[in-house]
Design a protein around this motif. Structure first.
Motif, PDB file in Angstrom:
ATOM      1  N   ARG A 604      46.066  51.229  42.673  1.00  0.00           N
ATOM      2  CA  ARG A 604      45.866  52.105  41.512  1.00  0.00           C
ATOM      3  C   ARG A 604      44.696  53.071  41.688  1.00  0.00           C
ATOM      4  O   ARG A 604      44.731  54.185  41.217  1.00  0.00           O
ATOM      5  CB  ARG A 604      45.632  51.250  40.263  1.00  0.00           C
ATOM      6  N   ASP A 605      43.631  52.614  42.327  1.00  0.00           N
ATOM      7  CA  ASP A 605      42.433  53.444  42.383  1.00  0.00           C
ATOM      8  C   ASP A 605      41.695  53.201  43.697  1.00  0.00           C
ATOM      9  O   ASP A 605      40.954  52.235  43.828  1.00  0.00           O
ATOM     10  CB  ASP A 605      41.530  53.108  41.191  1.00  0.00           C
ATOM     11  N   ARG A 606      41.868  54.107  44.651  1.00  0.00           N
ATOM     12  CA  ARG A 606      41.201  53.933  45.941  1.00  0.00           C
ATOM     13  C   ARG A 606      39.704  54.199  45.842  1.00  0.00           C
ATOM     14  O   ARG A 606      38.935  53.781  46.711  1.00  0.00           O
ATOM     15  CB  ARG A 606      41.824  54.866  46.982  1.00  0.00           C
ATOM     16  N   ALA A 607      39.278  54.884  44.801  1.00  0.00           N
ATOM     17  CA  ALA A 607      37.847  55.143  44.636  1.00  0.00           C
ATOM     18  C   ALA A 607      37.103  53.909  44.153  1.00  0.00           C
ATOM     19  O   ALA A 607      35.890  53.801  44.334  1.00  0.00           O
ATOM     20  CB  ALA A 607      37.630  56.302  43.668  1.00  0.00           C
ATOM     21  N   ASN A 608      37.827  52.978  43.508  1.00  0.00           N
ATOM     22  CA  ASN A 608      37.199  51.774  42.969  1.00  0.00           C
ATOM     23  C   ASN A 608      38.066  50.549  43.274  1.00  0.00           C
ATOM     24  O   ASN A 608      38.702  49.985  42.376  1.00  0.00           O
ATOM     25  CB  ASN A 608      37.000  51.902  41.451  1.00  0.00           C
ATOM     26  N   PRO A 609      38.141  50.121  44.548  1.00  0.00           N
ATOM     27  CA  PRO A 609      38.973  48.968  44.886  1.00  0.00           C
ATOM     28  C   PRO A 609      38.485  47.694  44.187  1.00  0.00           C
ATOM     29  O   PRO A 609      37.281  47.490  44.033  1.00  0.00           O
ATOM     30  CB  PRO A 609      38.817  48.855  46.409  1.00  0.00           C
ATOM     31  N   SER A 610      39.432  46.860  43.767  1.00  0.00           N
ATOM     32  CA  SER A 610      39.082  45.624  43.055  1.00  0.00           C
ATOM     33  C   SER A 610      39.924  44.479  43.594  1.00  0.00           C
ATOM     34  O   SER A 610      40.933  44.094  42.984  1.00  0.00           O
ATOM     35  CB  SER A 610      39.306  45.800  41.553  1.00  0.00           C
ATOM     36  N   PRO A 611      39.567  43.941  44.758  1.00  0.00           N
ATOM     37  CA  PRO A 611      40.374  42.893  45.374  1.00  0.00           C
ATOM     38  C   PRO A 611      40.383  41.600  44.553  1.00  0.00           C
ATOM     39  O   PRO A 611      39.359  41.206  43.987  1.00  0.00           O
ATOM     40  CB  PRO A 611      39.702  42.679  46.728  1.00  0.00           C
ATOM     41  N   THR A 612      41.550  40.941  44.504  1.00  0.00           N
ATOM     42  CA  THR A 612      41.665  39.611  43.906  1.00  0.00           C
ATOM     43  C   THR A 612      41.576  38.596  45.039  1.00  0.00           C
ATOM     44  O   THR A 612      42.288  38.705  46.043  1.00  0.00           O
ATOM     45  CB  THR A 612      42.993  39.456  43.166  1.00  0.00           C
ATOM     46  N   VAL A 613      40.664  37.619  44.888  1.00  0.00           N
ATOM     47  CA  VAL A 613      40.438  36.651  45.954  1.00  0.00           C
ATOM     48  C   VAL A 613      40.482  35.240  45.379  1.00  0.00           C
ATOM     49  O   VAL A 613      40.320  35.026  44.175  1.00  0.00           O
ATOM     50  CB  VAL A 613      39.074  36.878  46.637  1.00  0.00           C
ATOM     51  N   MET A 614      40.711  34.239  46.277  1.00  0.00           N
ATOM     52  CA  MET A 614      40.519  32.834  45.921  1.00  0.00           C
ATOM     53  C   MET A 614      39.241  32.364  46.599  1.00  0.00           C
ATOM     54  O   MET A 614      39.065  32.522  47.809  1.00  0.00           O
ATOM     55  CB  MET A 614      41.705  31.974  46.369  1.00  0.00           C
ATOM     56  N   THR A 615      38.326  31.801  45.806  1.00  0.00           N
ATOM     57  CA  THR A 615      37.048  31.346  46.335  1.00  0.00           C
ATOM     58  C   THR A 615      37.173  29.936  46.891  1.00  0.00           C
ATOM     59  O   THR A 615      38.213  29.277  46.768  1.00  0.00           O
ATOM     60  CB  THR A 615      35.981  31.368  45.241  1.00  0.00           C
ATOM     61  N   GLN A 616      36.067  29.436  47.481  1.00  0.00           N
ATOM     62  CA  GLN A 616      36.038  28.070  48.003  1.00  0.00           C
ATOM     63  C   GLN A 616      36.273  27.031  46.917  1.00  0.00           C
ATOM     64  O   GLN A 616      36.718  25.930  47.187  1.00  0.00           O
ATOM     65  CB  GLN A 616      34.684  27.795  48.675  1.00  0.00           C
ATOM     66  N   GLU A 617      35.939  27.418  45.664  1.00  0.00           N
ATOM     67  CA  GLU A 617      36.154  26.502  44.530  1.00  0.00           C
ATOM     68  C   GLU A 617      37.578  26.601  44.002  1.00  0.00           C
ATOM     69  O   GLU A 617      37.886  26.091  42.929  1.00  0.00           O
ATOM     70  CB  GLU A 617      35.155  26.810  43.404  1.00  0.00           C
ATOM     71  N   ARG A 618      38.449  27.297  44.741  1.00  0.00           N
ATOM     72  CA  ARG A 618      39.864  27.476  44.400  1.00  0.00           C
ATOM     73  C   ARG A 618      40.049  28.270  43.112  1.00  0.00           C
ATOM     74  O   ARG A 618      41.043  28.122  42.422  1.00  0.00           O
ATOM     75  CB  ARG A 618      40.582  26.118  44.270  1.00  0.00           C
ATOM     76  N   GLN A 619      39.082  29.142  42.781  1.00  0.00           N
ATOM     77  CA  GLN A 619      39.200  30.002  41.606  1.00  0.00           C
ATOM     78  C   GLN A 619      39.654  31.396  42.040  1.00  0.00           C
ATOM     79  O   GLN A 619      39.205  31.916  43.065  1.00  0.00           O
ATOM     80  CB  GLN A 619      37.860  30.115  40.879  1.00  0.00           C
ATOM     81  N   LEU A 620      40.550  31.984  41.228  1.00  0.00           N
ATOM     82  CA  LEU A 620      40.981  33.355  41.483  1.00  0.00           C
ATOM     83  C   LEU A 620      40.038  34.302  40.748  1.00  0.00           C
ATOM     84  O   LEU A 620      39.845  34.177  39.542  1.00  0.00           O
ATOM     85  CB  LEU A 620      42.419  33.570  41.014  1.00  0.00           C
ATOM     86  N   LYS A 621      39.443  35.248  41.480  1.00  0.00           N
ATOM     87  CA  LYS A 621      38.479  36.168  40.898  1.00  0.00           C
ATOM     88  C   LYS A 621      38.806  37.592  41.334  1.00  0.00           C
ATOM     89  O   LYS A 621      39.248  37.816  42.468  1.00  0.00           O
ATOM     90  CB  LYS A 621      37.046  35.833  41.333  1.00  0.00           C
ATOM     91  N   LYS A 622      38.560  38.535  40.400  1.00  0.00           N
ATOM     92  CA  LYS A 622      38.709  39.962  40.741  1.00  0.00           C
ATOM     93  C   LYS A 622      37.313  40.506  41.020  1.00  0.00           C
ATOM     94  O   LYS A 622      36.414  40.375  40.191  1.00  0.00           O
ATOM     95  CB  LYS A 622      39.376  40.729  39.602  1.00  0.00           C
TER      96      LYS A 622
END
Length: 928
Positions: A604-622
């Motif tokens: 949606r916005d290459r000027a402000n990328p916002s990756p969704t990741v899974m952390t070591q605590e198995r939480q999904l974060k943007k």
């Protein structure tokens, strides 16, 4: 008071001559003594500085210079700081001297430019001087109206460039508002221009009475109702009724510090007081009630200052809602005609987008706003109605206090606090004088009135202090720029250019402060010696040890600073390259540690990328770029199931298990995911310094930290003292040192020859670009950045060099309109970053960052979008839109001139044609 330079025996102010006698016969009233003195100085062949209160008639002396030029067969240029004032003065002079003798040049408008008398903006004259224009031949007089504008931090340098650059035989007539250091300014003018004499007047032509309105009652501020007849302190005590009223009101508010408590806290205190039944009467006047009181007291027309555009518009709406009408039937008919003239050049769709119906209804009732967010045509209609006495109250921001001639019978200040862009601050005595100076119309009113509205935290003695102090010092804002440097070197060579810069008012003011700086250095040296004595240590030389500690901190700070500029750009670039399954280290913040990318978040916005990741605590974060002070490092990759659904708990568990299994086989030390903070050379230097620290005998002192506190104070004071000493050592070269640094940058980039003595072809191109980001624009042009852009795209990218977001706009997310402009803007930002690093290396302040906040609006307008859509989509006011668009058009014109024959010139001119339509075109037509 009138005086000349350093010769008390000479008749500094001669008697009026025959030319003045002929000139004075053209007035229906007797000129004031200071006006006669000013004209006499001009007729005597000298330059003059006139400093007098607002509305005192300073321009009479400027008009005498025009009269004398025509009488002698010489040319006269009449300069003003803004186009609107130039237009106004042009019409005044045409009426007095005839259309064949008077011309107008404002950059956008050219009327009779070869006339004997030409009104122009100061920038136009500056450009003429740099271009060695033939128009300067036979120039005898230059009138600089509102010369105190040289204190303006954005445009003030232009006035000094003109004053320094004009030929010595040109007589300079400088007209200024009352400033507290007029004598100092006059001394500088005499230093650089020769014979210049100062004529001061502190007498207001119309006495000014000071009031405070509380509830529906108008109180005199001073007990004896003494008018302010000048800018000198007012005699008389503060009205005891007001002092008593403030004491009573403060008991109900129960707030002893408005500066330490926010609005919510004060509101809560007042609500609690109301619930207890001890709130007391509300003495804060309603806006409609205040205007009705002014009408009843015969104090209209009034300028009602509200330090907020939205507040001005709301006030008009409140008065309309109240049903207040301040005009007669005949006045309404005339105001309808003025409003209809505004509508002539605008389409029905544009008028609807501008809410013209509400504006027209307010105008015909004698009620209007006036601020920078309004369309210029609307503001001019308000000005015309007010000057004709038809508009009775104008709700205005402080910008009305400068430039435009709109005197009133009274001036109202709703509050004595304004927002300066960073915080709410009290207005200064100088600002109070500027604002209230418009009260009292010469030749119409026998007295003027300044009215301050009651507020819960008001202190009448503070108001009296504002009303009775003449403290409006004129401070130079002059500093060399890239464009100024190539223009001056191109005109007079480097050495002479350097010498001219040393003649600036900024340099003059710096020199006069040296005695005070030297005294501060002596005091600091005594304190430093005492602090080092406090830091002495029995185990060794603690000063040596403290300097080692300071060196460690300095090397670390320098290394961090050298990385900080590029780190965000590097992080952004790395985020744009992420793919699903990348395992990255998050270097800081709440989510610090390892994570696997589920979605890169760039669609949606290459000027402000916002990756969704899974952390070591198995939480999904943007995440966002702010989570990466250092660029993310991809340490490994794993497969993300094709149909992974983050909303399904089972999918999350399976991915989490696979992720942890992957981590179990990796080197997961923090050093693997934190990007290097400094280069190897800096790290090696820090290691050496720390080893020396640990080996020093003072390192094991039990009182080490106590000694260190005194040593740190000594070192800090040493740094401050070194800064002061450099000021003394460079006292005659402060401006010149910056000039030398700029020359080094320009030489390195090829705008000056290797010896920095001459301008190269690239420098000649830079000389035509007057934008704040002049060097960024020139470098972008040299890099071919604009070559592949169509006209609308070129306009959008150019807007980032002129636009500067303010307030809430700075927080609004922005983007470029399409892929081509995004690529071009990315390249432009790389150029800006490279220049910033170069400026840092030369110890120059970095140029401000390009701002894409107006790019989408510019592209949409150039592409033919309707005004209503553009304003709505970009949350712009009509006035801001037109003003910002004109700045883009100005830059495009400069780029076209600088580019020479070719595609950029063609497309820049095409872009101008696309932008000059509708309300933008109408604004240019109004100038004509």
């Amino acid at each position: 008071m009138s005086r000349g330079k350093n010769d008390s025996a000479a008749p500094l102010i001669p008697g009026p001559g025959p030319a003045f006698a002929e000139f004075a016969r053209g007035f229906s009233f007797t000129l004031d003594p200071y006006q006669r003195d000013g004209c006499a100085v001009v007729e005597d062949g000298a330059g003059v500085l006139i400093a007098a209160p607002t509305g005192a008639g300073k321009t009479v002396v400027g008009e005498f210079a025009v009269f004398l030029a025509l009488r002698q067969g010489r040319r006269c240029f009449y300069t003003t700081p803004i186009k609107a004032l130039s237009n106004q003065k042009f019409h005044d002079l045409v009426e007095r001297f005839g259309p064949s003798h008077v011309g107008l040049l404002t950059g956008d408008t050219s009327i009779n430019p070869d006339a004997d008398v030409v009104v122009m903006t100061t920038e136009v004259l500056r450009n003429m001087i740099y271009a060695r224009s033939a128009a300067l031949r036979n120039l005898g007089f230059v009138v600089m109206d509102e010369v105190h504008y040289l204190a303006d931090r954005f445009r003030g340098a232009v006035w000094e460039e003109v004053i320094i650059g004009l030929a010595p035989d040109v007589q300079l007539v400088s007209l200024s508002a009352t400033v507290s250091n007029a004598e100092e300014f006059g001394d500088w003018l005499a230093e650089v221009r020769g014979d210049v004499r100062v004529v001061l007047s502190e007498r207001r032509p119309v006495p000014l009475f000071q009031h405070v309105m509380a509830g529906r009652r108008l109180y005199d501020l001073f007990s004896e109702e003494a008018p302010t007849a000048s800018d000198v302190p007012v005699a008389g005590e503060v009205n005891p009724e007001l002092v008593q009223l403030a004491k009573q009101d403060s008991r109900f508010v129960r707030d002893d510090s408005r500066h330490r408590r926010g609005r919510r806290t004060r509101d809560r205190i007042e609500r609690n007081a109301a619930q207890r039944g001890d709130r007391g009467p509300n003495l804060v006047p309603r806006r409609d009630g205040a205007v009705e009181k002014l009408e009843a007291e015969g104090l209209l027309p009034a300028i009602y200052f509200i330090f907020s555009r939205a507040g001005c518009d709301q006030a008009v709406g409140q008065l309309l809602h109240s049903g207040l009408r301040l005009t007669s039937a005949a006045e309404r008919a005339r105001l309808d005609a003025i409003a209809d003239t505004v509508a002539t050049n605008l389409s029905a769709e544009d008028l609807a987008a501008l809410d013209f119906a509400t504006f027209r209804e307010g105008l015909r009732r004698g009620i209007a706003a006036h601020h920078a967010g309004m369309l210029p045509a609307f503001k001019e209609a308000v000005e015309q109605g007010f000057v004709e006495g038809l508009v009775k109250v104008v709700f205005a921001t402080e910008t009305l206090a400068l430039g435009i001639n709109m005197p009133a019978r009274s001036v109202v200040l709703e509050k004595l606090v304004k927002y300066n862009g960073e915080a709410h601050v009290d207005i200064t005595p100088g600002e109070y004088t500027q604002l209230t100076g418009r009260a009292g119309r010469r030749g119409i009113d026998v007295e003027g009135h300044a009215v301050v509205l009651w507020q819960r935290d008001i202190d009448p003695r503070h108001v009296a202090g504002l009303a009775s102090r003449r403290t409006y010092p004129l401070r130079s804002s002059f500093t060399p720029t890239y464009n100024m440097t190539v223009n001056m070197i191109g005109r007079v060579g480097r050495e002479r250019a350097r010498g001219l810069l040393e003649q600036s008012f900024a340099q003059y003011q710096t020199d006069r402060s040296v005695v005070g700086v030297a005294r501060a250095i002596a005091r600091n040296n005594d304190k430093i010696a005492a602090l080092w004595a406090d830091a002495s240590c029995e185990q060794g030389d603690f000063e040596e040890y403290a300097r080692l500690r300071a060196d460690v901190s300095q090397v670390q700070a320098d290394a961090a600073r050298s990385r900080r500029t590029d780190r965000r750009a590097e992080s952004l670039s790395a985020l744009l390259e992420l793919a699903p399954g990348d395992i990255i280290g998050i270097p800081a913040g709440r989510h610090e540690g390892w994570a696997v990318v589920v979605d890169p978040g760039v669609r949606r916005d290459r000027a402000n990328p916002s990756p969704t990741v899974m952390t070591q605590e198995r939480q999904l974060k943007k995440l966002s770029v702010h989570d990466f002070p250092s660029p993310p490092v991809v340490a490994a990759r794993m497969r993300i199931p094709k149909h992974f659904d983050p909303r399904q708990a089972k999918d999350r568990r399976n991915l989490g298990a696979a992720f942890l299994a992957k981590l179990a086989g990796m080197d997961t030390r923090p050093s693997r995911y934190v990007a290097a903070a400094m280069d190897a050379e800096a790290q090696e230097r820090i290691t050496q310094l720390r080893s020396a620290l640990q080996a020093h005998p003072c390192h094991t002192c039990p009182d080490r930290e106590e000694h260190a506190r005194a040593a740190e104070k000594a070192l800090r004071l040493e740094r401050d003292t070194a800064d002061l000493r450099r000021q003394v050592e460079r006292r005659s070269t402060t401006i010149a040192v910056r000039f030398d640094k700029i020359c080094s940058v320009l030489t390195g980039l090829g705008y000056l020859t290797d010896d920095a003595e001459q301008v190269t072809p690239a420098g000649s191109m830079l000389a035509r670009i007057y934008s704040e980001l002049d060097l960024v624009a020139a470098e972008s042009m040299r890099a071919g950045l604009f070559d592949e852009l169509d006209p609308a795209e070129l306009a959008a990218v150019a807007s980032s060099l002129t636009y500067e977001s303010r307030g809430a706009d700075a927080k609004r997310p922005s983007r470029m309109p399409n892929r081509s402009t995004e690529i071009a803007q990315s390249s432009l930002r790389h150029i800006w970053r490279d220049l910033s690093l170069m400026e840092r290396d030369h110890k120059l302040d970095a140029s401000r960052e390009p701002d894409i906040g107006f790019a989408e609006a510019t592209y949409a307008w150039a592409s033919g979008r309707d005004l209503a859509d553009v304003l709505a989509d970009n949350d712009l006011t009509a006035g801001d839109f037109v003003r910002s668009m004109r700045m883009v058009i100005d830059l495009l014109g400069q780029l076209a001139d600088a580019a020479g024959a070719g595609v950029v010139r063609t497309r820049a001119r095409d872009a101008i044609d696309l932008l000059r339509r509708g309300v933008v075109s109408a604004a240019y037509d109004e100038d004509d």
